[in-house]
Design a protein around this motif. Structure first.
Motif, PDB file in Angstrom:
ATOM      1  N   ALA A 188       0.668   3.998  -2.913  1.00 15.99           N
ATOM      2  CA  ALA A 188       0.319   5.367  -2.523  1.00 15.99           C
ATOM      3  C   ALA A 188       1.359   6.360  -3.033  1.00 15.99           C
ATOM      4  O   ALA A 188       1.011   7.414  -3.592  1.00 15.99           O
ATOM      5  CB  ALA A 188       0.200   5.457  -0.997  1.00 15.99           C
ATOM      6  N   VAL A 235      -5.004   4.899   0.423  1.00 14.57           N
ATOM      7  CA  VAL A 235      -5.117   3.650  -0.344  1.00 14.57           C
ATOM      8  C   VAL A 235      -5.877   2.612   0.487  1.00 14.57           C
ATOM      9  O   VAL A 235      -6.769   1.935  -0.024  1.00 14.57           O
ATOM     10  CB  VAL A 235      -3.729   3.118  -0.769  1.00 14.57           C
ATOM     11  CG1 VAL A 235      -3.834   1.722  -1.375  1.00 14.57           C
ATOM     12  CG2 VAL A 235      -3.069   4.080  -1.747  1.00 14.57           C
ATOM     13  N   GLN A 280       0.817  -1.212   0.000  1.00 12.07           N
ATOM     14  CA  GLN A 280       0.000   0.000   0.000  1.00 12.07           C
ATOM     15  C   GLN A 280       0.852   1.264   0.000  1.00 12.07           C
ATOM     16  O   GLN A 280       0.512   2.249  -0.664  1.00 12.07           O
ATOM     17  CB  GLN A 280      -0.956   0.014   1.190  1.00 12.07           C
ATOM     18  CG  GLN A 280      -2.102  -0.948   1.045  1.00 12.07           C
ATOM     19  CD  GLN A 280      -3.062  -0.896   2.219  1.00 12.07           C
ATOM     20  OE1 GLN A 280      -2.729  -0.435   3.309  1.00 12.07           O
ATOM     21  NE2 GLN A 280      -4.275  -1.389   1.994  1.00 12.07           N
TER      22      GLN A 280
END
Length: 77
Positions: A27, A37, A23
């Motif tokens: 991001a 995210v 993530q």
């Protein structure tokens, strides 16, 4: 390639995994916070992207041979 690949709808989470990104990396690539995210993936918020972020998303899609046409109208989850 259609919206579904191998019977799996292309969501942001699926796209992120296809890119082998966590993530935080995803991001950073889109220019948002990791928490953002996470919220998108959990359906807390729907993505609202700037033109620059849309261009970045297009670049990411290209890396895995996808286009915007492969995405569903609702990217969350």
């Amino acid at each position: 390639m259609g919206v579904k690949e191998c019977n799996q709808e292309i969501t942001l989470k699926v796209l992120r995994r296809k890119l082998n990104m966590n993530q935080s990396q995803f991001a950073q690539a889109l220019g948002v916070r990791r928490e953002t995210v996470s919220q998108w993936e959990r359906g807390v918020y729907k993505p609202s992207l700037s033109i620059d972020q849309i261009k970045r998303l297009q670049d990411l899609l290209t890396q895995v041979d996808l286009t915007f046409k492969d995405l569903p109208d609702d990217l969350a989850s």
